[in-house]
Design a protein around this motif. Structure first.
Motif, PDB file in Angstrom:
ATOM      1  N   ARG A 146       0.747  -1.247   0.110  1.00  0.00           N
ATOM      2  CA  ARG A 146       0.026   0.020  -0.054  1.00  0.00           C
ATOM      3  C   ARG A 146       0.861   1.138   0.056  1.00  0.00           C
ATOM      4  O   ARG A 146       0.507   2.172  -0.931  1.00  0.00           O
ATOM      5  CB  ARG A 146      -0.947  -0.096   1.166  1.00  0.00           C
ATOM      6  CG  ARG A 146      -2.221  -0.862   0.969  1.00  0.00           C
ATOM      7  CD  ARG A 146      -3.153  -0.610   2.017  1.00  0.00           C
ATOM      8  NE  ARG A 146      -2.771  -0.900   3.232  1.00  0.00           N
ATOM      9  CZ  ARG A 146      -2.939  -2.323   3.823  1.00  0.00           C
ATOM     10  NH1 ARG A 146      -3.520  -3.181   3.432  1.00  0.00           N
ATOM     11  NH2 ARG A 146      -2.361  -2.512   5.226  1.00  0.00           N
ATOM     12  N   GLU A 147       1.830   1.413   0.687  1.00  0.00           N
ATOM     13  CA  GLU A 147       2.845   2.476   0.844  1.00  0.00           C
ATOM     14  C   GLU A 147       3.433   2.785  -0.474  1.00  0.00           C
ATOM     15  O   GLU A 147       3.704   4.047  -0.971  1.00  0.00           O
ATOM     16  CB  GLU A 147       4.065   2.215   1.953  1.00  0.00           C
ATOM     17  CG  GLU A 147       3.153   2.319   3.587  1.00  0.00           C
ATOM     18  CD  GLU A 147       4.389   2.202   4.574  1.00  0.00           C
ATOM     19  OE1 GLU A 147       5.634   2.133   4.245  1.00  0.00           O
ATOM     20  OE2 GLU A 147       4.077   2.076   5.710  1.00  0.00           O
ATOM     21  N   ARG A 159       2.338   1.666  -3.445  1.00  0.00           N
ATOM     22  CA  ARG A 159       1.330   1.997  -4.448  1.00  0.00           C
ATOM     23  C   ARG A 159       0.952   3.627  -4.157  1.00  0.00           C
ATOM     24  O   ARG A 159       0.639   4.316  -5.154  1.00  0.00           O
ATOM     25  CB  ARG A 159       0.170   1.042  -4.223  1.00  0.00           C
ATOM     26  CG  ARG A 159      -1.047   1.546  -5.434  1.00  0.00           C
ATOM     27  CD  ARG A 159      -2.525   0.978  -4.690  1.00  0.00           C
ATOM     28  NE  ARG A 159      -2.890   1.347  -3.583  1.00  0.00           N
ATOM     29  CZ  ARG A 159      -3.858   0.877  -2.874  1.00  0.00           C
ATOM     30  NH1 ARG A 159      -4.510  -0.073  -3.551  1.00  0.00           N
ATOM     31  NH2 ARG A 159      -4.193   1.662  -1.857  1.00  0.00           N
ATOM     32  N   ASP A 160       0.888   3.883  -3.081  1.00  0.00           N
ATOM     33  CA  ASP A 160       0.266   5.313  -2.889  1.00  0.00           C
ATOM     34  C   ASP A 160       1.265   6.398  -2.455  1.00  0.00           C
ATOM     35  O   ASP A 160       0.901   7.517  -2.653  1.00  0.00           O
ATOM     36  CB  ASP A 160      -0.573   5.215  -1.486  1.00  0.00           C
ATOM     37  CG  ASP A 160      -1.909   4.320  -1.680  1.00  0.00           C
ATOM     38  OD1 ASP A 160      -2.012   4.040  -2.923  1.00  0.00           O
ATOM     39  OD2 ASP A 160      -2.412   3.807  -0.824  1.00  0.00           O
ATOM     40  N   GLY A 161       2.541   5.890  -2.422  1.00  0.00           N
ATOM     41  CA  GLY A 161       3.561   6.915  -1.869  1.00  0.00           C
ATOM     42  C   GLY A 161       4.376   7.670  -3.060  1.00  0.00           C
ATOM     43  O   GLY A 161       3.975   7.197  -4.371  1.00  0.00           O
ATOM     44  N   ASP A 162       5.330   8.296  -2.795  1.00  0.00           N
ATOM     45  CA  ASP A 162       6.489   8.905  -3.731  1.00  0.00           C
ATOM     46  C   ASP A 162       6.831   7.705  -4.502  1.00  0.00           C
ATOM     47  O   ASP A 162       7.412   6.906  -4.153  1.00  0.00           O
ATOM     48  CB  ASP A 162       7.372   9.702  -2.924  1.00  0.00           C
ATOM     49  CG  ASP A 162       8.068  10.436  -3.938  1.00  0.00           C
ATOM     50  OD1 ASP A 162       8.481  10.148  -5.293  1.00  0.00           O
ATOM     51  OD2 ASP A 162       8.715  11.422  -3.484  1.00  0.00           O
ATOM     52  N   SER A 179       0.700   3.258 -14.154  1.00  0.00           N
ATOM     53  CA  SER A 179      -0.068   3.098 -12.720  1.00  0.00           C
ATOM     54  C   SER A 179       0.515   2.039 -11.900  1.00  0.00           C
ATOM     55  O   SER A 179       1.378   1.356 -12.235  1.00  0.00           O
ATOM     56  CB  SER A 179      -1.637   2.614 -13.442  1.00  0.00           C
ATOM     57  OG  SER A 179      -1.434   1.550 -13.844  1.00  0.00           O
ATOM     58  N   ARG A 180       0.098   2.178 -10.716  1.00  0.00           N
ATOM     59  CA  ARG A 180       0.267   1.176  -9.639  1.00  0.00           C
ATOM     60  C   ARG A 180      -0.918   0.686  -9.162  1.00  0.00           C
ATOM     61  O   ARG A 180      -1.773   1.173  -8.955  1.00  0.00           O
ATOM     62  CB  ARG A 180       1.232   1.961  -8.761  1.00  0.00           C
ATOM     63  CG  ARG A 180       2.431   2.133  -9.096  1.00  0.00           C
ATOM     64  CD  ARG A 180       3.404   3.131  -8.030  1.00  0.00           C
ATOM     65  NE  ARG A 180       2.794   4.411  -8.017  1.00  0.00           N
ATOM     66  CZ  ARG A 180       3.260   5.350  -7.156  1.00  0.00           C
ATOM     67  NH1 ARG A 180       3.890   4.949  -6.112  1.00  0.00           N
ATOM     68  NH2 ARG A 180       2.928   6.617  -7.171  1.00  0.00           N
ATOM     69  N   ALA A 181      -0.588  -0.675  -8.679  1.00  0.00           N
ATOM     70  CA  ALA A 181      -2.239  -1.472  -8.247  1.00  0.00           C
ATOM     71  C   ALA A 181      -1.481  -2.625  -7.191  1.00  0.00           C
ATOM     72  O   ALA A 181      -0.418  -2.855  -7.224  1.00  0.00           O
ATOM     73  CB  ALA A 181      -2.978  -1.865  -9.456  1.00  0.00           C
TER      74      ALA A 181
END
Length: 396
Positions: A233-234, A236-239, A263-265
């Motif tokens: 999650r970090e 995927r959502d982070g810098d 994209s990231r998933a």
């Protein structure tokens, strides 16, 4: 526009993805009256981040069914490089080991799904889009299937129901249960570019943070990295710079610097395996039969071999739900499925551990495989054709 769904068919296939569509096409080709159920609404955009790794044998099966097209934008895999971070030992599998044009290809799921839908329409197979299966009730002469869609609930019957998706339905079938193992991990998917070209090489790297695969995709890669759910999650959502840093650390300098290019998933990782592949008037293939960890990229290829084996087993049966034919299908898939599921599960455990002794054992195993051409060819053959595949026996 899809044809209306008949009230009764020889074979009802649940799931119009690659495995279900292939099974439907092969069974229709053999003269069966086939219809499909697909939960996705007709024409709905496919927002799926996955890039699919198909063995050369799987690509050939799709081409034989009229699905494969040159404009799919597939990227060839000519070499698979297997290694571990911070330890010695590596194995390199090459197309030359098997005398094949390529070991496999990587294709985006949305592109393949669109091609599948077009091929099913061309074959004039009835499809109930945007429809879910609420229940399957196997009877002696046919199966009753309860469907739920935008227009309400209806019941259809079929001589045979083929579950390519809908594994949750397995628990309601007589004599069938599912083994479920939660790995407590997630697969992080990311489009990345590298400073140096991939040259058709796919990388399997057992890093200190978790196993990762870099699949050649266009001019870059699709990264599939097994991490803890929190890490995934970090990342995927982070810098994106943090993912780039960790990937460079894991891969060393062989590809130069990395850049997150799309994209990231993430997907949770769970092993699901049905206790049997057949019940009365029901056959399981693909994800309904087994859902694997992606570490060896074998799940879809295993499902494609399921579809081909089912079509072959039913070829001489007057009744699509013939018990003897279904038993023959189950026997035909026992060795390959059992071996691949077991190998993948143990691979996760073996390469996800740490410590100098375990690292040395991994390195020794990889080097022994790399140094023994006959063993390496057979191993590569298993990955391309399956365990006990007829094509493998004739080539290796």
């Amino acid at each position: 526009m899809a044809l209306p769904l008949p009230e009764h068919v020889d074979v009802l296939v649940v799931g119009a993805g690659p495995v279900g569509a292939l099974a439907a096409l092969k069974l229709a080709e053999a003269g069966r009256q086939v219809a499909l159920i697909e939960a996705r609404p007709e024409g709905a955009p496919v927002r799926d981040a996955r890039a699919l790794a198909l063995s050369w044998a799987s690509r050939a099966a799709l081409a034989d069914a009229g699905v494969w097209r040159d404009d799919l934008g597939a990227t060839a895999i000519d070499t698979v490089h297997v290694s571990q971070q911070g330890g010695w030992g590596r194995t390199v599998l090459s197309r030359d080991d098997l005398g094949l044009p390529h070991l496999g290809v990587v294709v985006d799921y949305p592109s393949l799904f669109a091609t599948l839908a077009a091929r099913l329409a061309e074959a004039a197979l009835p499809i109930a889009w945007g429809t879910r299966v609420a229940a399957v009730d196997p009877l002696s002469a046919y199966a009753r299937v309860t469907l739920q869609g935008d227009d309400g609930e209806r019941v259809v019957t079929a001589r045979l129901v083929v579950l390519a998706e809908g594994g949750e339905l397995v628990d309601g079938l007589p004599g069938l249960t599912r083994r479920v193992h939660d790995y407590g991990q997630a697969a992080l998917l990311a489009e990345v570019a590298s400073e140096l070209p991939h040259r058709g090489v796919a990388y399997e790297r057992f890093s200190k943070r978790g196993p990762l695969a870099l699949l050649p995709r266009g001019d870059g890669f699709m990264l599939v990295w097994t991490r803890t759910p929190e890490d995934a999650r970090e990342l995927r959502d982070g810098d994106p710079a943090e993912l780039e840093r960790q990937l460079a650390e894991a891969m060393g300098e062989r590809l130069g610097a990395f850049r997150v290019a799309g994209s990231r998933a993430l997907f949770p990782l769970t092993l699901k395996q049905a206790s049997r592949r057949v019940a009365r008037r029901v056959a399981l293939i693909g994800n309904a039969a087994q859902t694997l960890h992606p570490v060896a990229a074998q799940g879809l290829n295993l499902g494609i071999r399921d579809a081909l084996a089912l079509a072959a087993a039913l070829a001489g049966a007057a009744d699509a739900g013939d018990a003897a034919a279904l038993s023959a299908y189950e026997r035909a898939r026992a060795l390959d499925s059992g071996a691949v599921v077991g190998f993948t599960h143990q691979l996760v455990r073996f390469f996800d551990g740490h410590g100098p002794l375990l690292s040395a054992a991994r390195g020794l195993g990889m080097n022994l495989l790399d140094a023994a051409p006959a063993l390496r060819r057979r191993f590569a053959g298993h990955l391309v054709f399956g365990v006990g595949g007829a094509s493998l026996d004739g080539m290796v």
